[in-house]
Design an enzyme around this catalytic site. Sequence first.
Site, PDB file in Angstrom:
ATOM      1  N   CYS A  81       0.856  -1.190   0.000  1.00 17.56           N
ATOM      2  CA  CYS A  81       0.000   0.000   0.000  1.00 17.56           C
ATOM      3  C   CYS A  81       0.891   1.238   0.000  1.00 17.56           C
ATOM      4  O   CYS A  81       1.647   1.456   0.953  1.00 17.56           O
ATOM      5  CB  CYS A  81      -0.912   0.019   1.217  1.00 17.56           C
ATOM      6  SG  CYS A  81      -1.896   1.545   1.311  1.00 17.56           S
ATOM      7  N   CYS A 168      -5.437   3.329  -3.948  1.00 19.35           N
ATOM      8  CA  CYS A 168      -5.769   2.506  -2.787  1.00 19.35           C
ATOM      9  C   CYS A 168      -5.961   1.045  -3.186  1.00 19.35           C
ATOM     10  O   CYS A 168      -6.789   0.745  -4.055  1.00 19.35           O
ATOM     11  CB  CYS A 168      -7.043   3.034  -2.134  1.00 19.35           C
ATOM     12  SG  CYS A 168      -7.563   2.052  -0.709  1.00 19.35           S
ATOM     13  N   GLN A 292     -24.101  -2.771   1.569  1.00 18.57           N
ATOM     14  CA  GLN A 292     -22.839  -3.341   2.030  1.00 18.57           C
ATOM     15  C   GLN A 292     -21.784  -3.193   0.929  1.00 18.57           C
ATOM     16  O   GLN A 292     -22.062  -3.398  -0.249  1.00 18.57           O
ATOM     17  CB  GLN A 292     -23.012  -4.810   2.394  1.00 18.57           C
ATOM     18  CG  GLN A 292     -23.860  -5.042   3.630  1.00 18.57           C
ATOM     19  CD  GLN A 292     -23.153  -4.670   4.926  1.00 18.57           C
ATOM     20  OE1 GLN A 292     -22.045  -4.120   4.913  1.00 18.57           O
ATOM     21  NE2 GLN A 292     -23.787  -4.949   6.046  1.00 18.57           N
ATOM     22  N   CYS A 417     -22.613  -4.264  13.209  1.00 21.56           N
ATOM     23  CA  CYS A 417     -21.305  -3.878  12.690  1.00 21.56           C
ATOM     24  C   CYS A 417     -20.384  -3.382  13.793  1.00 21.56           C
ATOM     25  O   CYS A 417     -19.312  -2.863  13.509  1.00 21.56           O
ATOM     26  CB  CYS A 417     -21.457  -2.806  11.611  1.00 21.56           C
ATOM     27  SG  CYS A 417     -22.206  -1.280  12.204  1.00 21.56           S
TER      28      CYS A 417
END
Length: 467
Positions: A81, A168, A292, A417
């Site tokens: 990353c 990303c 989602q 969540c």
Amino acid sequence: MAAQRTSSPGRRGGRKPYPSNTGLPSFSSPQGEKEKPFGPRGPKGKKGNPSFTLRKGKPLPHRIMEQAGDGVRVEERRPHCPHYPACHGCPFVRFPYRQQLDKKRGSVVNALAASPALATLDVPPLIPSPWQFGYRTRVKLAVRRLGSKVLIGLYVPETHQVVDISACPVHPEPINRIVQFLKQAIERLEIVPYDEVHDTGQLRYIDVRYSLWQHQVLLTLVTRHMDFPQARELTRELERRFPFISGIVQNINDKPGNVIWGERFHPLRGRDSLLERIGHLTFHIPVNAFAQENPPVARKLYEMVLEWARLHGEEIALDLYCGIGPIALYLASRARLVVGIDDNVSAVNTAKENARRNGYHNSRFFAGDAAEKLRETATTLARIDLIVVNPPRKGLNPEALAALVAVNVPRLLYVSCDPLTLARDLDRLSKEGYVTRRVQPFDMLPQTDQVETVALLERSGAASGLL
């Protein structure tokens, strides 16, 4: 993740825009045919600029997990990353995937252990994500300027500083390409990024949705003013460069501060929604709707809810905080009647449309306060056999929990969540006569510290809910 389900930027507590290009793989189509690559000036591209095509059979890059029989084999190779550790969006990216899953399971175990009624619950390993990277189908990013540089990225927590994340690894590759292009277009077209301190500038945020099923993108540009002089040229360039963009929408947020959404939406090009397929269902997802962000894991979660519901065709089920209807419609495949409730009118209207689209005429959806509508619905139905609750990150408020207990339903399923609010509410329900039989966590957002969990509860004295 209460904020409105269809208009909140983080209703389920997903990554908000927290207060260098890399070599990226190409895609191929499921039939083996190659689509034309997209260059900066149309399908033929331009020498010296990278092109790419869409893979329709395996739409996500960086797939490093494979099924091996009943188990899962995880490769230890992980893409680098370029934004870590400056970006705080993926705090677990430094850990191997197995360790990420262990740490997330530990967060559920620790949350439940705080309650004597829940401490002995067995917490199984997380159901993993088929993709560790390239999975995130919705991206919300702040647009700001630092000196002469345009930044498109996330806020550093507790600050107003933005970290650029234009490459990303958890974003599908088409989204990264669009973000990289927008950085250049903002400079070239002299679009002024928003300045929170002085309440000046024009472009505040971008919101990008990607359909894994249709391989299309829906882009929303959040602006400070309705007047957007560069809108026409920008939309033309985006369409020419990225033919898979199915719609471009302008949202007008004319209030100071760093709240993402305004109340007005203005279509600039194409459609203001996407279609996504999850399992056997097709969902219409409007520009500002919650859905989602990892559809393959969402499917696993919905299938488990349906399995644990143990419906045989004659039951009446209720879906509290139903949103655009995915859990309700999964239940409708086996129930006599399903009633969905949400406090957001737009979400409920979309749920009704999704029910019609999928042919489930045994479903009803109503808009209103959760507690009030639950009490009202309970008085109109002969009985309720099952209730599924899927609240925002903050969990059930006292009024909703009291209304839920008053229905005296024999079985509950709780989708959460946040392990802490889940444990709090399961503990409260245990004091009202409900026994938590089992829990199952899911890795909806790899590389983050977030975990989604399903819990099965039964009224004390009811027949055992063990499967």
